[in-house]
Design a protein around this motif. Structure first.
Motif, PDB file in Angstrom:
ATOM      1  N   TRP A  62      46.820  40.657  38.768  1.00 47.78           N
ATOM      2  CA  TRP A  62      45.713  40.939  37.852  1.00 47.78           C
ATOM      3  C   TRP A  62      45.704  42.410  37.437  1.00 47.78           C
ATOM      4  CZ3 TRP A  62      41.535  44.213  39.104  1.00 47.78           C
ATOM      5  CH2 TRP A  62      40.548  44.297  38.112  1.00 47.78           C
ATOM      6  N   LEU A  63      46.008  43.294  38.395  1.00 45.75           N
ATOM      7  CA  LEU A  63      46.002  44.729  38.098  1.00 45.75           C
ATOM      8  C   LEU A  63      47.080  45.085  37.084  1.00 45.75           C
ATOM      9  CD1 LEU A  63      44.394  47.207  39.130  1.00 45.75           C
ATOM     10  CD2 LEU A  63      46.301  47.666  40.686  1.00 45.75           C
ATOM     11  N   PRO A  66      46.088  42.371  33.424  1.00 48.32           N
ATOM     12  CA  PRO A  66      44.670  41.982  33.466  1.00 48.32           C
ATOM     13  C   PRO A  66      44.263  41.021  32.362  1.00 48.32           C
ATOM     14  CG  PRO A  66      44.915  44.234  32.661  1.00 48.32           C
ATOM     15  CD  PRO A  66      46.269  43.800  33.132  1.00 48.32           C
TER      16      PRO A  66
END
Length: 354
Positions: A62-63, A66
């Motif tokens: 996700w980082l 995103p």
């Protein structure tokens, strides 16, 4: 005077004894607290390490992506990728719970996928009847495995590997080429339709299978018998449990889930292809053994299997997003399995020695 000096000289020594003992006791208490804290940490690592790893993977992907990774479309994609593996892995979980192996599940999925399409395309049977017959074939194969293992006393690895190899030959005899024509469109719609909450049908079937098998294993007498057989077969037999029947039904469940996976895979591909489901064997074993390192110490259970499946699905999805070559997937699969199970085993071993 000498006596007084001796007496006065003994005073400090006599005062140091209790202080020294108190210091040693305090050091031992601190060491015990550190040992207890370390043991607690290791136990938590052995039980929750895979879950922490799954969350860490989700956070990392996700980082770095995103806008893509946690989008609704990608989450549904992950669940879709996980659905077939979860179904076949849950069936395998039952076989492992009773202390047996089933190496035929991938072959069963391929064979049943070929047969169900052949029943519709070649024999002209309706979809519902073809699916029922295909599921019965999967259950029958599982029953044969169970009987050979329990009644004839053939090793489960040899039995299931031999049965799986035979299925490959029988499938090739039935159809040397993929069955792609004459399959009703309504059959392929089974895998493509999204009837509830915009979720694909395989995801909904996965959820139903997971809930059903979890309830049977954890909330019924039969499930308790299965766990008793896996924990101590002789004690289970002496307590009146029909061990052979329990094992046969566990193999039947594995065959049923493998057949369900083969049917859904054929609907997804729009054809019956021999060998299409063979790769699910390693995926299922990887997921189940990853799950055995989750929540419970070395025990096979449905929730752990689901966690293992999600680890594989999230990893594969993340690798795809970042454009990793497809040959990285088996590297990831084998590496994450060794890492998770190895760390759990080491943590339990060190915790036991503290």
């Amino acid at each position: 005077m000498a006596d007084q000096g001796a007496t006065s000289g003994q005073g400090p020594n006599s005062g140091q004894g209790p202080n020294s003992e108190q210091g040693v006791a305090a050091m031992e208490a601190r060491a015990a607290r550190r040992s207890s804290a370390t043991r607690t940490l290791l136990v938590l690592l052995s039980r929750y390490g895979t879950i922490v790893g799954l969350l860490a993977m989700i956070f990392f992907f996700w980082l770095n992506a995103p806008d893509i990774f946690l989008s609704r479309a990608n989450i549904i994609n992950i669940l879709s990728q996980a659905s077939l593996t979860a179904i076949i892995a849950c069936g395998l979980t039952y076989a492992l719970v009773v202390g047996e192996f089933d190496l035929s599940i991938g072959f069963v999925a391929s064979f049943v996928g070929l047969i169900v399409t052949g029943l519709m395309a070649h024999e002209g049977l309706p979809i519902w009847l073809s699916i029922i017959l295909a599921l019965m074939i999967g259950c029958g194969i599982g029953g044969i495995n169970g009987v050979l293992v329990t009644k004839i006393r053939i090793n489960a690895v040899i039995t299931t590997l031999g049965i799986g190899t035979m299925l490959s030959g029988i499938g090739f005899t039935y159809s040397r080429f993929p069955i792609a024509s004459g399959i009703p469109r309504d059959f392929t719609e089974i895998a493509l339709s999204r009837p509830i909450l915009d979720l694909p049908t395989p995801v909904l079937i996965m959820a139903a299978v997971l809930v059903l098998l979890w309830v049977i294993l954890n909330r019924t007498d039969f499930g308790q018998r299965m766990q008793a057989v896996g924990a101590n077969i002789e004690a289970a037999r002496l307590s009146g449990i029909r061990v052979d029947l329990v094992k046969i039904l566990a193999f039947v469940t594995a065959g049923f889930c493998a057949a369900m996976t083969g049917i859904l895979l054929s609907a997804l591909l729009g054809s019956g292809t021999l060998g299409a489901g063979d790769g699910y064997l390693l995926d299922a074993f990887a997921a189940v053994f990853l799950g055995s390192a989750t929540l419970k110490e070395g025990e096979f259970h449905i929730v752990g299997t689901l966690v293992g499946v999600l680890i594989l699905a999230v990893g594969f999805n993340g690798l795809s997003i970042f454009g990793a070559p497809t040959h990285f997937q088996p590297i990831f699969k084998g590496g994450i399995l060794i890492l998770a199970v190895g760390m759990s085993a080491l943590a339990r071993r060190y915790a036991a020695n503290l």
